[in-house]
Design an enzyme around this catalytic site. Structure first.
Site, PDB file in Angstrom:
ATOM      1  N   HIS A 411      -0.693 -37.730 -32.576  1.00 15.53           N
ATOM      2  CA  HIS A 411      -1.311 -36.780 -31.653  1.00 15.53           C
ATOM      3  C   HIS A 411      -1.078 -37.221 -30.217  1.00 15.53           C
ATOM      4  O   HIS A 411      -1.362 -38.368 -29.865  1.00 15.53           O
ATOM      5  CB  HIS A 411      -2.827 -36.686 -31.919  1.00 15.53           C
ATOM      6  CG  HIS A 411      -3.491 -35.612 -31.105  1.00 15.53           C
ATOM      7  ND1 HIS A 411      -4.661 -35.802 -30.414  1.00 15.53           N
ATOM      8  CD2 HIS A 411      -3.117 -34.333 -30.859  1.00 15.53           C
ATOM      9  CE1 HIS A 411      -4.992 -34.678 -29.791  1.00 15.53           C
ATOM     10  NE2 HIS A 411      -4.070 -33.780 -30.045  1.00 15.53           N
ATOM     11  N   HIS A 412      -0.507 -36.334 -29.427  1.00 14.14           N
ATOM     12  CA  HIS A 412      -0.318 -36.579 -27.994  1.00 14.14           C
ATOM     13  C   HIS A 412      -1.086 -35.518 -27.214  1.00 14.14           C
ATOM     14  O   HIS A 412      -0.522 -34.467 -26.884  1.00 14.14           O
ATOM     15  CB  HIS A 412       1.158 -36.494 -27.604  1.00 14.14           C
ATOM     16  CG  HIS A 412       2.006 -37.607 -28.143  1.00 14.14           C
ATOM     17  ND1 HIS A 412       3.383 -37.545 -28.139  1.00 14.14           N
ATOM     18  CD2 HIS A 412       1.681 -38.809 -28.673  1.00 14.14           C
ATOM     19  CE1 HIS A 412       3.871 -38.673 -28.660  1.00 14.14           C
ATOM     20  NE2 HIS A 412       2.860 -39.450 -29.004  1.00 14.14           N
ATOM     21  N   GLU A 413      -2.349 -35.761 -26.950  1.00 12.96           N
ATOM     22  CA  GLU A 413      -3.062 -34.877 -26.020  1.00 12.96           C
ATOM     23  C   GLU A 413      -2.722 -35.392 -24.627  1.00 12.96           C
ATOM     24  O   GLU A 413      -2.971 -36.556 -24.314  1.00 12.96           O
ATOM     25  CB  GLU A 413      -4.572 -34.935 -26.266  1.00 12.96           C
ATOM     26  CG  GLU A 413      -5.402 -34.167 -25.243  1.00 12.96           C
ATOM     27  CD  GLU A 413      -5.007 -32.693 -25.131  1.00 12.96           C
ATOM     28  OE1 GLU A 413      -5.158 -31.966 -26.105  1.00 12.96           O
ATOM     29  OE2 GLU A 413      -4.528 -32.281 -24.045  1.00 12.96           O
ATOM     30  N   HIS A 481       0.366 -27.425 -28.829  1.00 13.49           N
ATOM     31  CA  HIS A 481      -0.817 -26.638 -28.472  1.00 13.49           C
ATOM     32  C   HIS A 481      -0.824 -26.411 -26.961  1.00 13.49           C
ATOM     33  O   HIS A 481      -0.306 -27.230 -26.214  1.00 13.49           O
ATOM     34  CB  HIS A 481      -2.092 -27.375 -28.893  1.00 13.49           C
ATOM     35  CG  HIS A 481      -2.405 -27.203 -30.347  1.00 13.49           C
ATOM     36  ND1 HIS A 481      -3.638 -26.805 -30.803  1.00 13.49           N
ATOM     37  CD2 HIS A 481      -1.625 -27.340 -31.446  1.00 13.49           C
ATOM     38  CE1 HIS A 481      -3.613 -26.729 -32.120  1.00 13.49           C
ATOM     39  NE2 HIS A 481      -2.412 -27.059 -32.543  1.00 13.49           N
ATOM     40  N   GLU A 482      -1.403 -25.304 -26.558  1.00 14.97           N
ATOM     41  CA  GLU A 482      -1.517 -24.926 -25.136  1.00 14.97           C
ATOM     42  C   GLU A 482      -0.165 -24.911 -24.427  1.00 14.97           C
ATOM     43  O   GLU A 482      -0.043 -25.239 -23.255  1.00 14.97           O
ATOM     44  CB  GLU A 482      -2.491 -25.854 -24.383  1.00 14.97           C
ATOM     45  CG  GLU A 482      -3.912 -25.803 -24.881  1.00 14.97           C
ATOM     46  CD  GLU A 482      -4.190 -26.824 -25.985  1.00 14.97           C
ATOM     47  OE1 GLU A 482      -3.511 -27.851 -26.021  1.00 14.97           O
ATOM     48  OE2 GLU A 482      -5.076 -26.568 -26.824  1.00 14.97           O
ATOM     49  N   GLU A 500       0.317 -23.523 -31.262  1.00 10.36           N
ATOM     50  CA  GLU A 500      -0.985 -22.857 -31.297  1.00 10.36           C
ATOM     51  C   GLU A 500      -0.810 -21.561 -30.495  1.00 10.36           C
ATOM     52  O   GLU A 500      -0.561 -20.513 -31.066  1.00 10.36           O
ATOM     53  CB  GLU A 500      -2.065 -23.751 -30.711  1.00 10.36           C
ATOM     54  CG  GLU A 500      -3.433 -23.101 -30.752  1.00 10.36           C
ATOM     55  CD  GLU A 500      -4.460 -23.895 -29.984  1.00 10.36           C
ATOM     56  OE1 GLU A 500      -5.570 -24.038 -30.501  1.00 10.36           O
ATOM     57  OE2 GLU A 500      -4.173 -24.364 -28.862  1.00 10.36           O
ATOM     58  N   GLU A 506     -10.119 -23.105 -34.600  1.00  9.96           N
ATOM     59  CA  GLU A 506     -11.140 -23.969 -33.993  1.00  9.96           C
ATOM     60  C   GLU A 506     -12.282 -23.149 -33.377  1.00  9.96           C
ATOM     61  O   GLU A 506     -13.409 -23.620 -33.288  1.00  9.96           O
ATOM     62  CB  GLU A 506     -10.506 -24.891 -32.949  1.00  9.96           C
ATOM     63  CG  GLU A 506      -9.935 -24.151 -31.746  1.00  9.96           C
ATOM     64  CD  GLU A 506      -9.154 -25.056 -30.783  1.00  9.96           C
ATOM     65  OE1 GLU A 506      -8.812 -26.182 -31.163  1.00  9.96           O
ATOM     66  OE2 GLU A 506      -8.907 -24.607 -29.648  1.00  9.96           O
TER      67      GLU A 506
HETATM   68  C1  NOJ Z   1      -7.231 -28.368 -28.199  1.00  5.59           C
HETATM   69  C2  NOJ Z   1      -6.491 -28.216 -29.481  1.00  5.59           C
HETATM   70  O1  NOJ Z   1      -6.299 -26.860 -29.788  1.00  5.59           O
HETATM   71  C3  NOJ Z   1      -7.276 -28.929 -30.553  1.00  5.59           C
HETATM   72  O2  NOJ Z   1      -6.671 -28.712 -31.805  1.00  5.59           O
HETATM   73  C4  NOJ Z   1      -7.366 -30.373 -30.206  1.00  5.59           C
HETATM   74  O3  NOJ Z   1      -8.158 -31.024 -31.152  1.00  5.59           O
HETATM   75  C5  NOJ Z   1      -8.005 -30.575 -28.834  1.00  5.59           C
HETATM   76  N1  NOJ Z   1      -7.330 -29.767 -27.866  1.00  5.59           N
HETATM   77  C6  NOJ Z   1      -7.955 -32.019 -28.389  1.00  5.59           C
HETATM   78  O4  NOJ Z   1      -6.640 -32.417 -28.181  1.00  5.59           O
HETATM   79 CA    CA Z   2      -6.193 -24.996 -28.029  1.00  6.77          CA
END
Ligand code: NOJ
Ligand code: CA
Length: 701
Positions: A411-413, A481-482, A500, A506
């Protein structure tokens, strides 16, 4: 991979200074006209089955340096008919037909000297066109402020859309009309980190339905090196105009010629099922750019993820010390908050569960340094992608997962610090490869850094493309995502397994998604590519994220199984907690069985915002699967089993809503039954309000 075979059945090159030109779709249902008006502005119109769908609509691009908007004459045309097939690495069909008539209109203007080619492709199920800017005598660098592409409709059609926004698409759908659109847009709230557009502006993909029952999906294909397109709507004249996402300096695109824009796409049919089945957006993308795709593997995964959404105060962060700084703070000295699920013991629990049930992967969010600063999204947030928290024993987990035959998913947030992500990218990908990770979920929550950019401006389109290309070099699959809404680039880069880019599952914990929401996404968002919607929610009583309020998911349990069919993706999550699956192991069997890659797909019933029934054939066996969903009204799906090959006997295992099931007050009431079925039989399948059914059909020996 097999080489593409294609047939060119006609080739025509026209002469100088022509009048209006037209071309039909191969089957003749669509008729496209192209001309220049009295100002020398290129215009086009489109008829469907003999009736005008789009009246004369102008085309052009405006830049600071010069305008490609008027003074043109048609210098020549080229036409060709192409009929070829290609084999996607994964998808809804093992083979895709790409059949269209193409018209390239070469435009010339003097004073100043300008050249522009408009390339149109008319398919049986729609139209794609783009601007091609060859090298010019005049300026070869453009600072684009506006694209003038118009779509002038001929009636007050029904519109299914979400508001125009430069940063987010995580909205619920409005079903409205041109006339009522301004009012509908007023009902939307504003995200703090996102920039809603103030005008009567909507996003693509969107869907439109005429009074005659003609459906049109509007989107774009192959968005590359250019900003995403929104649509400005004039409710009075039923017209739309492209609205390119600008950067914060007001510039939409910085171009260098030669340059081809993305394709503007219209998927058109009077049968809603054709919109779902259409491969037009993929067809308008370039073929696969990756030579050896053997490492791209469709998969199902679970995640140390949903625990952080269910209102039990679990956190991505290891500590509650918000002053911790990644790479600076000694995390081993920080006081752990005790609410951090990305710890070795808990991750092992997920690996064990996945191994036991044949789920391929486990995603772990909150494994790395940086989450303490999460809340300060307006500051210089940073994550380190090679620094695990002290309670996440990466090496031990790597070995444990390997031993159990499960893949860990990275996971790379980035918290939208895309600039910093680019600096860390190679180190982060190498770290993944060194530690046996093949797939990454990326995220861009917050306002983009560089601060001059938006989530869907040109810079971010380039950024995400760069990440995908770099990932391909490392043989890494990506679920972003995003990121900007997908436009079919997953054909060219099939390691881009999912995105996403819409309001996902979510939100069931942030107040809920109404049942109609997922009857809309396949008509819109999914035309650009698969979505990481995160199906498989069995415990539907949730708590409003962060606020301790109750949230009721807009779904029955049985319907969550149907989502694996109606929301096809080569990367499919089983989103719920292992303990919730343990409570309903007989229903979980469907999630274990259902494939994520298909040989063939048949859309059996469809109406946007109402219902979808689809049958799919497993890519790797003779098993068929059927998924049916409805909105908040109960419904009887009629499942025509004509798709089953004759001369065989079949057994269907049906996962369905119990007669008294209801998304609101009885969502977990389901039944599983096995029946004998015959090819051609019409199964009448009851769906509860907000419900659904999932069926596995196997040959009986
Ligand atoms: C938003 C993402 O849609 C979600 O899946 C993720 O857990 C959170 N950001 C944190 O990164
Ligand atoms: Ca999101």
């Amino acid at each position: 991979m097999k080489k593409n075979l294609f047939i060119i059945s006609a080739l025509f090159t026209g002469a100088m200074n022509m009048a209006a030109v037209n071309i039909t779709s191969p089957n003749g249902v669509l008729l496209l006209n192209v001309d220049v008006d009295s100002n020398g502005t290129p215009v086009y119109s489109l008829d469907y089955k003999g009736k005008q769908l789009i009246s004369n609509s102008r085309l052009g691009i405006k830049a600071d340096e010069t305008a490609f908007t008027d003074g043109f004459r048609i210098e020549g045309i080229d036409t060709v008919t192409i009929d070829r097939t290609w084999e996607p690495v994964w998808g809804e069909y093992a083979t895709v037909r790409d059949h269209f008539k193409e018209l390239a209109v070469r435009l010339k203007a003097d004073n100043p000297d300008r050249n522009l080619t408009l390339r149109f492709r008319v398919f049986d199920d729609g139209l794609g066109f783009r601007y091609e800017l060859p090298v010019q005598k005049g300026p070869n660098y453009l600072t684009v402020k506006d694209e003038l592409t118009e779509f002038n409709y001929t009636g007050d059609h029904k519109l299914y859309c979400i508001p125009g926004d430069y940063d987010t698409d995580e909205y619920l759908w409005s079903e409205t009309t041109f006339t009522d659109l301004p009012q509908a847009l007023k009902s939307y709230g504003r995200h703090t980190e996102a920039q809603r557009v103030d005008g009567v502006t909507i996003q693509t993909p969107m869907l439109l339905k005429t009074a005659d029952g003609v459906y049109v999906n509007m989107h774009e294909a192959a968005l590359d090196g250019y900003p995403a397109m929104l649509l400005d709507v004039d409710p009075a004249s039923y017209s739309m105009k492209s609205h390119l996402v600008p950067d914060r300096l007001g510039v939409s695109a910085y171009l260098q010629m030669p340059f081809n824009t993305p394709w503007r796409t219209l998927i058109v049919s009077d049968d809603a099922r054709d919109i779902l089945a259409s491969q037009l957006v993929l067809n308008l993308n370039e073929p696969c750019a990756i030579e050896d795709t053997s490492w791209i593997k469709p998969m199902k995964f679970m995640g140390v993820w949903w625990e952080m959404f269910t209102g039990n105060e679990k956190t991505w962060a290891y500590s509650d010390d918000y002053l911790a700084k990644p790479g600076v703070t000694d995390y081993s000295k920080l006081k752990p908050n005790g609410r951090h699920p990305a710890n070795t013991e808990n991750v092992k629990k997920y690996i064990d569960f996945a191994a036991k049930h044949g789920i391929d992967g486990v995603l772990v969010e909150g494994w790395n340094e940086g989450w303490e600063d999460w809340a300060s999204y307006r500051k210089n947030r940073q994550f380190l992608f090679d620094k695990p928290y002290p309670d996440f024993d990466l090496l031990a987990l790597r070995d444990y997962a390997k031993e159990k035959g499960v893949k860990l998913i990275m996971h790379h947030e980035t918290a939208a610090n895309a600039a910093d992500y680019e600096l860390q990218l190679d180190r982060a990908f190498q770290f993944m490869k060194d530690n046996n990770y093949d797939a990454v979920k990326t995220g861009y929550v917050g306002a983009i850094i560089p601060r001059s950019e938006h989530h869907t401006s040109q810079w971010m389109v380039d950024h995400v493309r760069h990440v995908i290309e770099r990932a391909a070099e490392y043989e890494i699959m990506v679920d972003s995502h995003e990121a900007p809404r997908p436009t079919g680039l997953c054909r060219t880069y099939p390691n881009w397994v999912a995105q996403e880019s819409a309001r996902g599952g979510e939100f069931e914990s942030f107040g809920g998604n109404p049942p109609s929401h997922i009857c809309m996404l396949p008509f819109t968002r999914l035309k650009g590519g698969p979505m990481d919607y995160t199906p498989g929610l069995f415990e539907t009583k949730l708590s409003y994220y962060g606020e301790g309020k109750d949230s009721q998911a807009g779904t029955t349990l049985a319907r969550q199984l149907a989502l694996y069919l109606t929301m096809p993706s080569p990367l499919q999550m089983a989103c719920d907690l292992p303990e919730n699956y343990d409570r309903f192991l007989d229903a979980f069997q469907f999630i274990k069985d259902v494939p994520v890659d298909w040989k063939d797909s048949r859309y059996l019933e469809a109406e946007p915002n109402r219902y979808i029934t689809v049958a799919r054939l497993d890519k790797n066996s003779d098993d068929w699967y059927v998924g049916a969903i409805t909105d908040d009204n109960a419904r009887t799906a009629v499942i025509d089993l004509s798709f089953l090959p004759k001369g065989e006997k079949y057994e269907a295992t049906i996962y369905e809503d119990a007669p008294d099931a209801h998304w609101k007050d009885n969502p977990q009431a389901y039944r599983i039954r096995t029946v004998q079925v015959k090819p051609g039989q019409k199964l009448r399948q009851q769906l509860a309000p907000g419900g659904g059914a999932a069926i596995k059909i196997t040959k009986k020996n």
